[in-house]
Design an enzyme around this catalytic site. Sequence first.
Site, PDB file in Angstrom:
ATOM      1  N   HIS A  19       0.806  -1.216   0.000  1.00 21.80           N
ATOM      2  CA  HIS A  19       0.000   0.000   0.000  1.00 21.80           C
ATOM      3  C   HIS A  19       0.841   1.268   0.000  1.00 21.80           C
ATOM      4  O   HIS A  19       0.415   2.295  -0.542  1.00 21.80           O
ATOM      5  CB  HIS A  19      -0.978  -0.029   1.173  1.00 21.80           C
ATOM      6  CG  HIS A  19      -2.039  -1.074   1.022  1.00 21.80           C
ATOM      7  ND1 HIS A  19      -2.540  -1.792   2.083  1.00 21.80           N
ATOM      8  CD2 HIS A  19      -2.665  -1.542  -0.088  1.00 21.80           C
ATOM      9  CE1 HIS A  19      -3.453  -2.643   1.635  1.00 21.80           C
ATOM     10  NE2 HIS A  19      -3.532  -2.509   0.325  1.00 21.80           N
ATOM     11  N   HIS A  42      -8.447  -8.212  -7.424  1.00 24.66           N
ATOM     12  CA  HIS A  42      -8.836  -8.989  -6.239  1.00 24.66           C
ATOM     13  C   HIS A  42      -9.020  -7.997  -5.091  1.00 24.66           C
ATOM     14  O   HIS A  42      -8.154  -7.845  -4.236  1.00 24.66           O
ATOM     15  CB  HIS A  42      -7.774 -10.038  -5.902  1.00 24.66           C
ATOM     16  CG  HIS A  42      -7.585 -11.045  -6.992  1.00 24.66           C
ATOM     17  ND1 HIS A  42      -6.835 -10.786  -8.127  1.00 24.66           N
ATOM     18  CD2 HIS A  42      -8.057 -12.312  -7.136  1.00 24.66           C
ATOM     19  CE1 HIS A  42      -6.860 -11.851  -8.916  1.00 24.66           C
ATOM     20  NE2 HIS A  42      -7.579 -12.783  -8.340  1.00 24.66           N
ATOM     21  N   SER A 100      -6.772  -1.639  -0.616  1.00 20.78           N
ATOM     22  CA  SER A 100      -6.476  -0.995  -1.897  1.00 20.78           C
ATOM     23  C   SER A 100      -7.670  -0.233  -2.482  1.00 20.78           C
ATOM     24  O   SER A 100      -7.484   0.889  -2.977  1.00 20.78           O
ATOM     25  CB  SER A 100      -5.974  -2.040  -2.897  1.00 20.78           C
ATOM     26  OG  SER A 100      -4.839  -2.713  -2.396  1.00 20.78           O
ATOM     27  N   GLU A 118     -14.244  -8.940  -7.361  1.00 19.73           N
ATOM     28  CA  GLU A 118     -14.203  -9.746  -6.139  1.00 19.73           C
ATOM     29  C   GLU A 118     -15.164 -10.913  -6.293  1.00 19.73           C
ATOM     30  O   GLU A 118     -16.309 -10.731  -6.733  1.00 19.73           O
ATOM     31  CB  GLU A 118     -14.563  -8.913  -4.918  1.00 19.73           C
ATOM     32  CG  GLU A 118     -14.529  -9.677  -3.591  1.00 19.73           C
ATOM     33  CD  GLU A 118     -13.199 -10.380  -3.356  1.00 19.73           C
ATOM     34  OE1 GLU A 118     -13.218 -11.587  -3.061  1.00 19.73           O
ATOM     35  OE2 GLU A 118     -12.142  -9.722  -3.476  1.00 19.73           O
ATOM     36  N   ASP A 147     -14.258 -13.348 -11.571  1.00 14.27           N
ATOM     37  CA  ASP A 147     -12.818 -13.564 -11.480  1.00 14.27           C
ATOM     38  C   ASP A 147     -12.089 -12.400 -12.135  1.00 14.27           C
ATOM     39  O   ASP A 147     -12.284 -12.116 -13.317  1.00 14.27           O
ATOM     40  CB  ASP A 147     -12.472 -14.879 -12.171  1.00 14.27           C
ATOM     41  CG  ASP A 147     -10.976 -15.112 -12.264  1.00 14.27           C
ATOM     42  OD1 ASP A 147     -10.249 -14.611 -11.385  1.00 14.27           O
ATOM     43  OD2 ASP A 147     -10.551 -15.800 -13.201  1.00 14.27           O
ATOM     44  N   GLY A 148     -11.233 -11.734 -11.382  1.00 14.32           N
ATOM     45  CA  GLY A 148     -10.528 -10.580 -11.912  1.00 14.32           C
ATOM     46  C   GLY A 148      -9.558 -10.925 -13.022  1.00 14.32           C
ATOM     47  O   GLY A 148      -9.296 -10.089 -13.901  1.00 14.32           O
ATOM     48  N   ASP A 168      -3.304  -8.701  -7.051  1.00 16.41           N
ATOM     49  CA  ASP A 168      -2.801  -9.273  -5.792  1.00 16.41           C
ATOM     50  C   ASP A 168      -3.745 -10.342  -5.265  1.00 16.41           C
ATOM     51  O   ASP A 168      -4.404 -10.163  -4.250  1.00 16.41           O
ATOM     52  CB  ASP A 168      -2.556  -8.174  -4.741  1.00 16.41           C
ATOM     53  CG  ASP A 168      -3.840  -7.470  -4.334  1.00 16.41           C
ATOM     54  OD1 ASP A 168      -4.792  -7.431  -5.152  1.00 16.41           O
ATOM     55  OD2 ASP A 168      -3.922  -6.968  -3.199  1.00 16.41           O
TER      56      ASP A 168
END
Length: 314
Positions: A19, A42, A100, A118, A147-148, A168
């Site tokens: 971050h 994610h 994030s 997500e 699904d990202g 991530d």
Amino acid sequence: MFSYRHAFHAGNHADVLKHAILVQILDYFNRKDTPYWVIDTHAGAGLYALDGEWAGQSGEVVDGLDRLLDAPQPPELVARYLRAVQDFNPDGVANRYPGSPALALHALRPHDKLRLFELHPTEIEVLESTLRQLGAPRRQAAIAREDGFGGLKRLLPPPTRRGIVLIDPSYEDKRDYRHTLQAVRDGLERFASGCFAIWYPLVQRVQAHEMARALERLPVEWLHATLTVRKPSADGLGLHGSGMFIVNPPWTLHEELRAALPWLEKILAQDEHARHTLETSARPAAGSPAAARPRPQSQDRAPARAQKRSPSRK
């Protein structure tokens, strides 16, 4: 995998590295008036209660954010990150930790966009609530329950041709390493000028090391930073550090990390095996230090833990 809840790990040493770098990248993108998109593959829950049930069970924040709060003379990259955390804790006690999505939303201007992915059924409900709580306009921030890795393809390139892609996953599924690498390769085909920020864990899995080396072989400009806080455990379990790999990084990020990583290593060290690395594919500017991989530094004794969570130093 639906067993993973990031709230267990909120504010730990890996979050600090991830971050702090993300906040620096967002700040850099804000230097130009041209709008940009932030895409988080994610996203998680977005905002975490450090005094709540999940984070309280693990207590990982004690060896992460807590150590930074009263540490002297943080470098600018760390100070900027701490100011961002403070903005989510106006009462002066760091009981909420911004993930994030929250950090991105906090940095975005009205004409910038946030796109979140997500899959976890509980996390996405909390994320939706978090965006409402933070007052995110629907036109600016959108969540996709998918699904990202797959969803990223249809968003690239963003209409503005400026963007940050954060990848991530939890990496609980070993296939995430392969999927991450493929997502970056596919993403660069669609959006060659995009800034891709990839977080990954330093664990005793060969897939983590193979992915990092494969990313370094990409024919693009990149920056690779790692932070190890302790010796790997004998049983091979647990997170002893983390890495951030940035494709098309801000030109200012390398020098800021050269100043910040030794400081973070010292403050977050849990034993004498703490170290950091910093590598880049870019040629150093004329007259600048050329040490792309600094000699790992360590300290003999870990610093005392912070006794309280207060975003501001006294």
